[in-house]
Write a protein that holds these residues in place. Sequence first.
Motif, PDB file in Angstrom:
ATOM      1  N   GLN A   3       0.824  -1.214   0.000  1.00 19.51           N
ATOM      2  CA  GLN A   3       0.000   0.000   0.000  1.00 19.51           C
ATOM      3  C   GLN A   3       0.858   1.264   0.000  1.00 19.51           C
ATOM      4  OE1 GLN A   3      -3.159   0.198  -0.476  1.00 19.51           O
ATOM      5  NE2 GLN A   3      -3.668   2.255   0.193  1.00 19.51           N
ATOM      6  N   PHE A   4       1.911   1.269   0.790  1.00 22.80           N
ATOM      7  CA  PHE A   4       2.784   2.446   0.876  1.00 22.80           C
ATOM      8  C   PHE A   4       3.402   2.765  -0.480  1.00 22.80           C
ATOM      9  CE2 PHE A   4       6.991   4.334   1.561  1.00 22.80           C
ATOM     10  CZ  PHE A   4       6.619   5.485   2.225  1.00 22.80           C
ATOM     11  N   ASP A   5       3.954   1.757  -1.147  1.00 26.22           N
ATOM     12  CA  ASP A   5       4.560   1.972  -2.459  1.00 26.22           C
ATOM     13  C   ASP A   5       3.541   2.492  -3.461  1.00 26.22           C
ATOM     14  OD1 ASP A   5       7.013   1.116  -1.532  1.00 26.22           O
ATOM     15  OD2 ASP A   5       6.730  -0.942  -2.237  1.00 26.22           O
ATOM     16  N   TYR A   6       2.358   1.917  -3.417  1.00 25.47           N
ATOM     17  CA  TYR A   6       1.298   2.365  -4.319  1.00 25.47           C
ATOM     18  C   TYR A   6       0.968   3.837  -4.072  1.00 25.47           C
ATOM     19  CZ  TYR A   6      -3.334   3.030  -6.270  1.00 25.47           C
ATOM     20  OH  TYR A   6      -4.407   3.541  -6.959  1.00 25.47           O
ATOM     21  N   LEU A   7       0.808   4.221  -2.814  1.00 26.06           N
ATOM     22  CA  LEU A   7       0.466   5.600  -2.476  1.00 26.06           C
ATOM     23  C   LEU A   7       1.568   6.571  -2.899  1.00 26.06           C
ATOM     24  CD1 LEU A   7      -1.119   5.059   1.042  1.00 26.06           C
ATOM     25  CD2 LEU A   7      -2.322   5.660  -1.075  1.00 26.06           C
ATOM     26  N   VAL A   8       2.797   6.181  -2.695  1.00 24.28           N
ATOM     27  CA  VAL A   8       3.912   7.047  -3.100  1.00 24.28           C
ATOM     28  C   VAL A   8       3.925   7.206  -4.617  1.00 24.28           C
ATOM     29  CG1 VAL A   8       6.438   7.222  -3.204  1.00 24.28           C
ATOM     30  CG2 VAL A   8       5.307   6.586  -1.063  1.00 24.28           C
ATOM     31  N   ARG A   9       3.691   6.122  -5.330  1.00 26.50           N
ATOM     32  CA  ARG A   9       3.663   6.177  -6.796  1.00 26.50           C
ATOM     33  C   ARG A   9       2.549   7.110  -7.279  1.00 26.50           C
ATOM     34  NH1 ARG A   9       4.322   0.911  -7.971  1.00 26.50           N
ATOM     35  NH2 ARG A   9       6.531   1.267  -7.862  1.00 26.50           N
ATOM     36  N   GLU A  10       1.383   7.009  -6.658  1.00 26.10           N
ATOM     37  CA  GLU A  10       0.264   7.886  -7.022  1.00 26.10           C
ATOM     38  C   GLU A  10       0.584   9.343  -6.698  1.00 26.10           C
ATOM     39  OE1 GLU A  10      -2.657   7.108  -8.714  1.00 26.10           O
ATOM     40  OE2 GLU A  10      -1.421   5.323  -9.046  1.00 26.10           O
ATOM     41  N   GLN A  11       1.255   9.547  -5.594  1.00 26.00           N
ATOM     42  CA  GLN A  11       1.613  10.911  -5.215  1.00 26.00           C
ATOM     43  C   GLN A  11       2.619  11.499  -6.210  1.00 26.00           C
ATOM     44  OE1 GLN A  11       3.405  11.502  -1.346  1.00 26.00           O
ATOM     45  NE2 GLN A  11       2.232  13.383  -1.110  1.00 26.00           N
ATOM     46  N   LEU A  12       3.528  10.697  -6.693  1.00 22.53           N
ATOM     47  CA  LEU A  12       4.476  11.170  -7.701  1.00 22.53           C
ATOM     48  C   LEU A  12       3.759  11.562  -8.990  1.00 22.53           C
ATOM     49  CD1 LEU A  12       7.445   8.693  -7.154  1.00 22.53           C
ATOM     50  CD2 LEU A  12       7.358  11.137  -6.587  1.00 22.53           C
ATOM     51  N   LYS A  13       2.756  10.810  -9.356  1.00 20.94           N
ATOM     52  CA  LYS A  13       1.952  11.162 -10.540  1.00 20.94           C
ATOM     53  C   LYS A  13       1.261  12.501 -10.327  1.00 20.94           C
ATOM     54  CE  LYS A  13       0.903   6.397 -11.892  1.00 20.94           C
ATOM     55  NZ  LYS A  13      -0.184   5.398 -12.015  1.00 20.94           N
ATOM     56  N   THR A  14       0.739  12.696  -9.130  1.00 21.63           N
ATOM     57  CA  THR A  14       0.079  13.953  -8.816  1.00 21.63           C
ATOM     58  C   THR A  14       1.074  15.105  -8.867  1.00 21.63           C
ATOM     59  OG1 THR A  14      -1.537  12.803  -7.433  1.00 21.63           O
ATOM     60  CG2 THR A  14      -1.297  15.169  -7.076  1.00 21.63           C
ATOM     61  N   MET A  15       2.275  14.877  -8.367  1.00 18.14           N
ATOM     62  CA  MET A  15       3.309  15.913  -8.413  1.00 18.14           C
ATOM     63  C   MET A  15       3.650  16.267  -9.856  1.00 18.14           C
ATOM     64  SD  MET A  15       5.271  18.027  -6.947  1.00 18.14           S
ATOM     65  CE  MET A  15       5.484  17.649  -5.244  1.00 18.14           C
ATOM     66  N   ASP A  16       3.704  15.271 -10.720  1.00 20.97           N
ATOM     67  CA  ASP A  16       3.944  15.539 -12.140  1.00 20.97           C
ATOM     68  C   ASP A  16       2.849  16.428 -12.716  1.00 20.97           C
ATOM     69  OD1 ASP A  16       6.314  14.100 -12.230  1.00 20.97           O
ATOM     70  OD2 ASP A  16       5.363  12.280 -13.043  1.00 20.97           O
ATOM     71  N   LYS A  17       1.602  16.151 -12.356  1.00 23.08           N
ATOM     72  CA  LYS A  17       0.492  16.981 -12.819  1.00 23.08           C
ATOM     73  C   LYS A  17       0.631  18.414 -12.317  1.00 23.08           C
ATOM     74  CE  LYS A  17      -2.914  13.256 -12.913  1.00 23.08           C
ATOM     75  NZ  LYS A  17      -4.144  12.749 -12.286  1.00 23.08           N
ATOM     76  N   LEU A  18       1.015  18.550 -11.048  1.00 21.02           N
ATOM     77  CA  LEU A  18       1.211  19.881 -10.468  1.00 21.02           C
ATOM     78  C   LEU A  18       2.282  20.661 -11.230  1.00 21.02           C
ATOM     79  CD1 LEU A  18       1.178  19.239  -6.620  1.00 21.02           C
ATOM     80  CD2 LEU A  18      -0.304  20.805  -7.850  1.00 21.02           C
ATOM     81  N   LEU A  19       3.398  20.022 -11.450  1.00 18.85           N
ATOM     82  CA  LEU A  19       4.506  20.689 -12.134  1.00 18.85           C
ATOM     83  C   LEU A  19       4.132  21.064 -13.567  1.00 18.85           C
ATOM     84  CD1 LEU A  19       7.473  18.528 -10.812  1.00 18.85           C
ATOM     85  CD2 LEU A  19       6.828  20.857 -10.115  1.00 18.85           C
ATOM     86  N   TYR A  20       3.445  20.162 -14.252  1.00 16.27           N
ATOM     87  CA  TYR A  20       3.019  20.451 -15.621  1.00 16.27           C
ATOM     88  C   TYR A  20       2.064  21.640 -15.649  1.00 16.27           C
ATOM     89  CZ  TYR A  20       0.525  20.138 -20.003  1.00 16.27           C
ATOM     90  OH  TYR A  20      -0.054  20.448 -21.202  1.00 16.27           O
ATOM     91  N   LEU A  21       1.090  21.627 -14.761  1.00 21.84           N
ATOM     92  CA  LEU A  21       0.103  22.696 -14.734  1.00 21.84           C
ATOM     93  C   LEU A  21       0.746  24.037 -14.374  1.00 21.84           C
ATOM     94  CD1 LEU A  21      -2.838  23.067 -15.325  1.00 21.84           C
ATOM     95  CD2 LEU A  21      -3.360  22.507 -12.964  1.00 21.84           C
ATOM     96  N   GLN A  22       1.667  24.022 -13.444  1.00 27.39           N
ATOM     97  CA  GLN A  22       2.370  25.262 -13.100  1.00 27.39           C
ATOM     98  C   GLN A  22       3.139  25.810 -14.293  1.00 27.39           C
ATOM     99  OE1 GLN A  22       4.527  23.892  -9.644  1.00 27.39           O
ATOM    100  NE2 GLN A  22       3.097  24.928  -8.262  1.00 27.39           N
ATOM    101  N   SER A  23       3.785  24.951 -15.041  1.00 35.40           N
ATOM    102  CA  SER A  23       4.533  25.415 -16.216  1.00 35.40           C
ATOM    103  C   SER A  23       3.583  25.934 -17.294  1.00 35.40           C
ATOM    104  CB  SER A  23       5.439  24.309 -16.768  1.00 35.40           C
ATOM    105  OG  SER A  23       4.687  23.272 -17.340  1.00 35.40           O
ATOM    106  N   GLU A  24       2.422  25.312 -17.438  1.00 33.73           N
ATOM    107  CA  GLU A  24       1.436  25.787 -18.402  1.00 33.73           C
ATOM    108  C   GLU A  24       0.887  27.165 -18.011  1.00 33.73           C
ATOM    109  OE1 GLU A  24       0.077  24.456 -21.522  1.00 33.73           O
ATOM    110  OE2 GLU A  24       2.122  23.763 -21.189  1.00 33.73           O
ATOM    111  N   ILE A  25       0.666  27.354 -16.721  1.00 32.33           N
ATOM    112  CA  ILE A  25       0.195  28.657 -16.253  1.00 32.33           C
ATOM    113  C   ILE A  25       1.245  29.723 -16.562  1.00 32.33           C
ATOM    114  CG2 ILE A  25      -0.318  30.028 -14.180  1.00 32.33           C
ATOM    115  CD1 ILE A  25      -1.723  27.493 -13.064  1.00 32.33           C
ATOM    116  N   GLU A  26       2.497  29.428 -16.293  1.00 33.47           N
ATOM    117  CA  GLU A  26       3.565  30.382 -16.584  1.00 33.47           C
ATOM    118  C   GLU A  26       3.624  30.692 -18.078  1.00 33.47           C
ATOM    119  OE1 GLU A  26       7.193  28.775 -14.977  1.00 33.47           O
ATOM    120  OE2 GLU A  26       6.409  28.830 -12.932  1.00 33.47           O
ATOM    121  N   ARG A  27       3.482  29.663 -18.900  1.00 33.97           N
ATOM    122  CA  ARG A  27       3.517  29.849 -20.350  1.00 33.97           C
ATOM    123  C   ARG A  27       2.363  30.740 -20.800  1.00 33.97           C
ATOM    124  NH1 ARG A  27       1.093  27.871 -24.696  1.00 33.97           N
ATOM    125  NH2 ARG A  27      -0.185  26.432 -23.510  1.00 33.97           N
ATOM    126  N   CYS A  28       1.185  30.486 -20.266  1.00 35.44           N
ATOM    127  CA  CYS A  28       0.014  31.275 -20.638  1.00 35.44           C
ATOM    128  C   CYS A  28       0.140  32.722 -20.156  1.00 35.44           C
ATOM    129  CB  CYS A  28      -1.262  30.643 -20.087  1.00 35.44           C
ATOM    130  SG  CYS A  28      -1.758  29.156 -20.959  1.00 35.44           S
TER     131      CYS A  28
END
Length: 85
Positions: A3-28
């Motif tokens: 469960q711990f590994d799964y949760l960490v993996r999901e959190q990393l995916k969420t972090m990727d989404k955060l970083l992508y969205l932040q870069s898109e906001i800056e671009r816009c």
Amino acid sequence: MNQFDYLVREQLKTMDKLLYLQSEIERCEEIKEQLNQLQDEAKAESVQFEIEQMRLQLYQIQHMFEKQTEEVIRTYQNQKVETVS
């Protein structure tokens, strides 16, 4: 996978989404600034609306990330207790 590994993996995916969205906001925001300089108000307003939508998404993803962090910590603590017992 535990469960711990799964949760960490999901959190990393969420972090990727955060970083992508932040870069898109800056671009816009850069595009909006260029449109303002060109005095293209209609397009600048459209980009501003898009920025606001992305900021809302960013807020929602940040909230989800916080919940995931809490769950990761809880799971880690539970595993640690089980290992010690």
